[in-house]
Design a protein around this motif. Structure first.
Motif, PDB file in Angstrom:
ATOM      1  N   PHE A 216      43.129   7.158  15.937  1.00  0.00           N
ATOM      2  CA  PHE A 216      41.950   6.387  16.304  1.00  0.00           C
ATOM      3  C   PHE A 216      41.688   6.502  17.802  1.00  0.00           C
ATOM      4  N   ARG A 217      40.420   6.592  18.137  1.00  0.00           N
ATOM      5  CA  ARG A 217      39.968   6.382  19.516  1.00  0.00           C
ATOM      6  C   ARG A 217      39.060   5.165  19.456  1.00  0.00           C
ATOM      7  N   VAL A 218      39.423   4.131  20.186  1.00  0.00           N
ATOM      8  CA  VAL A 218      38.718   2.856  20.113  1.00  0.00           C
ATOM      9  C   VAL A 218      38.139   2.540  21.487  1.00  0.00           C
ATOM     10  N   ARG A 223      32.679  -7.541  24.002  1.00  0.00           N
ATOM     11  CA  ARG A 223      33.260  -7.949  22.722  1.00  0.00           C
ATOM     12  C   ARG A 223      32.962  -6.935  21.618  1.00  0.00           C
ATOM     13  N   ASP A 224      32.286  -5.838  21.954  1.00  0.00           N
ATOM     14  CA  ASP A 224      31.959  -4.814  20.963  1.00  0.00           C
ATOM     15  C   ASP A 224      33.098  -3.807  20.845  1.00  0.00           C
ATOM     16  N   VAL A 225      33.482  -3.510  19.604  1.00  0.00           N
ATOM     17  CA  VAL A 225      34.580  -2.565  19.347  1.00  0.00           C
ATOM     18  C   VAL A 225      34.023  -1.392  18.552  1.00  0.00           C
ATOM     19  N   PHE A 226      34.129  -0.203  19.128  1.00  0.00           N
ATOM     20  CA  PHE A 226      33.655   1.016  18.476  1.00  0.00           C
ATOM     21  C   PHE A 226      34.877   1.875  18.132  1.00  0.00           C
ATOM     22  N   LEU A 258      38.519  -0.984  12.528  1.00  0.00           N
ATOM     23  CA  LEU A 258      39.917  -1.375  12.573  1.00  0.00           C
ATOM     24  C   LEU A 258      40.134  -2.554  11.629  1.00  0.00           C
ATOM     25  N   PRO A 259      41.345  -2.701  11.095  1.00  0.00           N
ATOM     26  CA  PRO A 259      41.658  -3.945  10.381  1.00  0.00           C
ATOM     27  C   PRO A 259      41.434  -5.138  11.307  1.00  0.00           C
TER      28      PRO A 259
END
Length: 334
Positions: A216-218, A223-226, A258-259
């Protein structure tokens, strides 16, 4: 109209233009400071007179007032002082560069408005050891790790875990004949124990090798998660370090999620550092265990941004800079 200062360089990629477009849609103005043009083309002046601080940036196109900006994005600071070496005698060059860097970074640290990144923040996030300790403390799984310049300790770690990866803790590159050779993550096993004596001169980070089901690349903005994933094990060059085959993989990443428990911990990690941007590397094992590898304070995002509908990462950055989205309060000066 609110003014947003972007610190970058002339060779930066198109992500600057995308963020600038969204800033304009938010009815804010962008002032771009290309640090590779400083000091030969750009002039920076700060003065305190009559009880008032003022700062001006003079470029070849305009003179900008900077003491009334509303936010700054410290994106990149590459090639500061480009061309200066050709203008000065060698005996003066080192001293001049010291003053140039101190002036520029002193200005950036002293900006009394919201800042998406600062030199001091980047320096702190350079510590891979602190990252791993914080990630472990908040409940993210981290690989068993040894950071050392002791060949004996490295050998003990490798003999215990059998398959180990070795990596540098910085963006490490060796320049030879003008060519940049990046040092990627590599596998170290018992057959390479005799090569470890050189650790005396340069410490390295060793980690138990985690079998990869996915990588994963996060990218986190406010508060935004890509989150994006790739099955790197399908590609020989990418099995140990996907960056080795990064160009060929550029369109093979897929946006995912993501979980919830992992995403919550990722956001908590940024809460601890009090930053609104981070690019994280995460490995998923065949047992679906999520291992935190590292967080990059200014990690690249442009190739992932292109995989979103409407360059949403750039939009999120613009919204945070323009105070249109939730952000952490990281103003240093009161």
């Amino acid at each position: 109209m609110n003014k947003i200062l972007i610190i970058t360089h002339t060779a930066d990629n198109f992500s600057i233009e995308k963020v600038t477009e969204y800033i304009a849609q938010n009815e804010c103005e962008v002032i771009r400071f290309d640090v590779d043009l400083y000091p030969l083309n750009n002039k920076l002046t700060t003065s305190f007179q009559n009880g008032k601080w003022e700062t001006f940036l003079e470029t070849t196109d305009a003179k900008h007032r900077l003491d009334d900006i509303s936010a700054v994005w410290y994106r990149r600071a590459y090639n500061i002082g480009r061309g200066l070496k050709d203008e000065l005698e060698p005996k003066f060059y080192g001293a001049a560069m010291g003053e140039i860097r101190n002036t520029l970074f002193g200005f950036l640290e002293s900006i009394d408005v919201y800042s998406l990144g600062k030199p001091s923040v980047y320096r702190r996030l350079d510590s891979k050891e602190e990252q791993l300790k914080i990630a472990d403390k908040i409940g993210l799984k981290v690989p068993e790790t040894c950071i050392t310049n002791s060949a004996d300790e490295a050998k003990k770690f490798i003999l215990k875990h059998k398959n180990v990866v070795a990596k540098m803790q910085t963006g490490f590159a060796i320049y030879e004949d003008g060519v940049e050779n990046v040092v990627f993550t590599n596998v170290v096993n018992e057959e390479k124990l005799d090569e470890l004596d050189s650790l005396l001169y340069c410490p390295m980070q060793f980690q138990k090798m985690i079998e990869k089901k996915r990588e994963f690349r996060v990218t986190v903005v406010g508060r935004d998660v890509f989150a994006f994933e790739i099955d790197s094990q399908q590609f020989d060059e990418a099995k140990v370090d996907w960056r080795k085959d990064g160009v060929n993989l550029i369109d093979k990443w897929k946006q995912t999620q993501l979980p919830k428990d992992v995403e919550d911990k990722v956001l908590e990690l940024l809460d601890v550092y009090n930053v609104d941007y981070g690019a994280l590397d995460i490995i998923v094992s065949p047992q679906d265990e999520y291992y935190f590898i590292e967080i990059n304070a200014a990690g690249e995002f442009f190739w992932l941004d292109n995989l979103t509908e409407g360059n949403l990462i750039s939009k999120s950055i613009a919204d945070v800079l323009c105070d249109k989205a939730p952000r952490r309060d990281n103003v240093v000066l009161a």
